[in-house]
Design an enzyme around this catalytic site. Structure first.
Site, PDB file in Angstrom:
ATOM      1  N   HIS A  35      58.216   7.868  25.433  1.00  0.00           N
ATOM      2  CA  HIS A  35      57.880   7.882  24.000  1.00  0.00           C
ATOM      3  C   HIS A  35      57.014   9.096  23.679  1.00  0.00           C
ATOM      4  O   HIS A  35      57.246   9.797  22.690  1.00  0.00           O
ATOM      5  CB  HIS A  35      57.095   6.619  23.606  1.00  0.00           C
ATOM      6  CG  HIS A  35      57.859   5.349  23.712  1.00  0.00           C
ATOM      7  ND1 HIS A  35      57.411   4.292  24.463  1.00  0.00           N
ATOM      8  CD2 HIS A  35      59.015   4.948  23.130  1.00  0.00           C
ATOM      9  CE1 HIS A  35      58.274   3.292  24.356  1.00  0.00           C
ATOM     10  NE2 HIS A  35      59.255   3.664  23.547  1.00  0.00           N
ATOM     11  N   SER A  82      60.372   0.687  28.234  1.00  0.00           N
ATOM     12  CA  SER A  82      59.288  -0.297  28.154  1.00  0.00           C
ATOM     13  C   SER A  82      59.650  -1.568  28.904  1.00  0.00           C
ATOM     14  O   SER A  82      58.794  -2.194  29.529  1.00  0.00           O
ATOM     15  CB  SER A  82      58.973  -0.618  26.686  1.00  0.00           C
ATOM     16  OG  SER A  82      58.436   0.503  26.041  1.00  0.00           O
ATOM     17  N   ARG A  91      68.255   8.291  25.726  1.00  0.00           N
ATOM     18  CA  ARG A  91      68.005   8.542  27.150  1.00  0.00           C
ATOM     19  C   ARG A  91      69.301   8.789  27.904  1.00  0.00           C
ATOM     20  O   ARG A  91      69.329   9.555  28.854  1.00  0.00           O
ATOM     21  CB  ARG A  91      67.292   7.353  27.790  1.00  0.00           C
ATOM     22  CG  ARG A  91      65.884   7.144  27.304  1.00  0.00           C
ATOM     23  CD  ARG A  91      65.331   5.890  27.896  1.00  0.00           C
ATOM     24  NE  ARG A  91      66.167   4.760  27.491  1.00  0.00           N
ATOM     25  CZ  ARG A  91      65.727   3.574  27.162  1.00  0.00           C
ATOM     26  NH1 ARG A  91      64.448   3.313  27.250  1.00  0.00           N
ATOM     27  NH2 ARG A  91      66.534   2.623  26.776  1.00  0.00           N
ATOM     28  N   LYS A  99      61.816 -10.359  19.366  1.00  0.00           N
ATOM     29  CA  LYS A  99      61.907  -9.784  20.708  1.00  0.00           C
ATOM     30  C   LYS A  99      60.856 -10.375  21.655  1.00  0.00           C
ATOM     31  O   LYS A  99      60.855 -10.053  22.834  1.00  0.00           O
ATOM     32  CB  LYS A  99      61.707  -8.266  20.654  1.00  0.00           C
ATOM     33  CG  LYS A  99      62.903  -7.490  20.191  1.00  0.00           C
ATOM     34  CD  LYS A  99      62.637  -6.005  20.389  1.00  0.00           C
ATOM     35  CE  LYS A  99      63.893  -5.186  20.241  1.00  0.00           C
ATOM     36  NZ  LYS A  99      63.636  -3.777  20.537  1.00  0.00           N
TER      37      LYS A  99
END
Length: 159
Positions: A17, A128, A90, A41
């Site tokens: 990030h 994460s 990514r 989430k």
């Protein structure tokens, strides 16, 4: 003034990030890191902790603002008079979802533009989710996150 909004749960903020934010501050006058409450989430860290960690990591970046939000990103964008949405890619596997999301956002807000940035090669595998799992199992995450994040995750998981 060109403002870009970088949304996410940042549960927790990682070096990946940070890499994208560092790239973004070179391209835009202001970068708003918008941290989603995301109760669906079930984030490991509460919103206030994620906000504080992100502010700690980004201390010294004068053109970066860290805020929390809930609801639709397009409504957040309108309320903040922003039309550039920043997203990271990514791997190729991210692209299909991100393209669908960009097109849905544009359908809701036609003048919104999504800008995709890629992280440095050494950050392409960091997520994460993986950081949380390693921390939960007592592993060392220090090379992937800011020291304050590593400490917060150790404390959170009592490892």
């Amino acid at each position: 003034m060109t403002t870009a909004v970088y949304p996410g749960t940042f549960d927790p903020i990682t070096n990946g990030h940070l890499d994208l934010i560092e790239r973004a501050v070179k391209l835009f006058d202001k970068v708003v890191v918008a941290i989603a409450e995301s109760p669906g989430k079930s984030p490991a860290l509460p919103l206030e902790a994620r906000l504080q960690l992100t502010r700690d990591v980004l201390d010294g970046y004068d053109s970066v603002e860290v805020v929390g939000y809930s609801g639709l990103m397009t409504e957040f964008m309108k309320a903040n008079n922003a039309r550039i949405l920043l997203r990271g890619l990514r791997a190729v596997s991210d692209f299909e979802y991100e393209l669908q999301l960009a097109n849905m956002n544009r359908a809701q807000m036609p003048d919104l533009e999504t800008v995709f940035l890629t992280p440095a090669l050494e950050n392409t595998y960091i997520s994460s989710t993986l950081i949380r799992e390693i921390a939960r199992l007592g592993g060392d995450i220090s090379q992937h996150v800011h020291p304050k994040v590593a400490e917060a995750m150790r404390n959170h998981y009592n490892t």
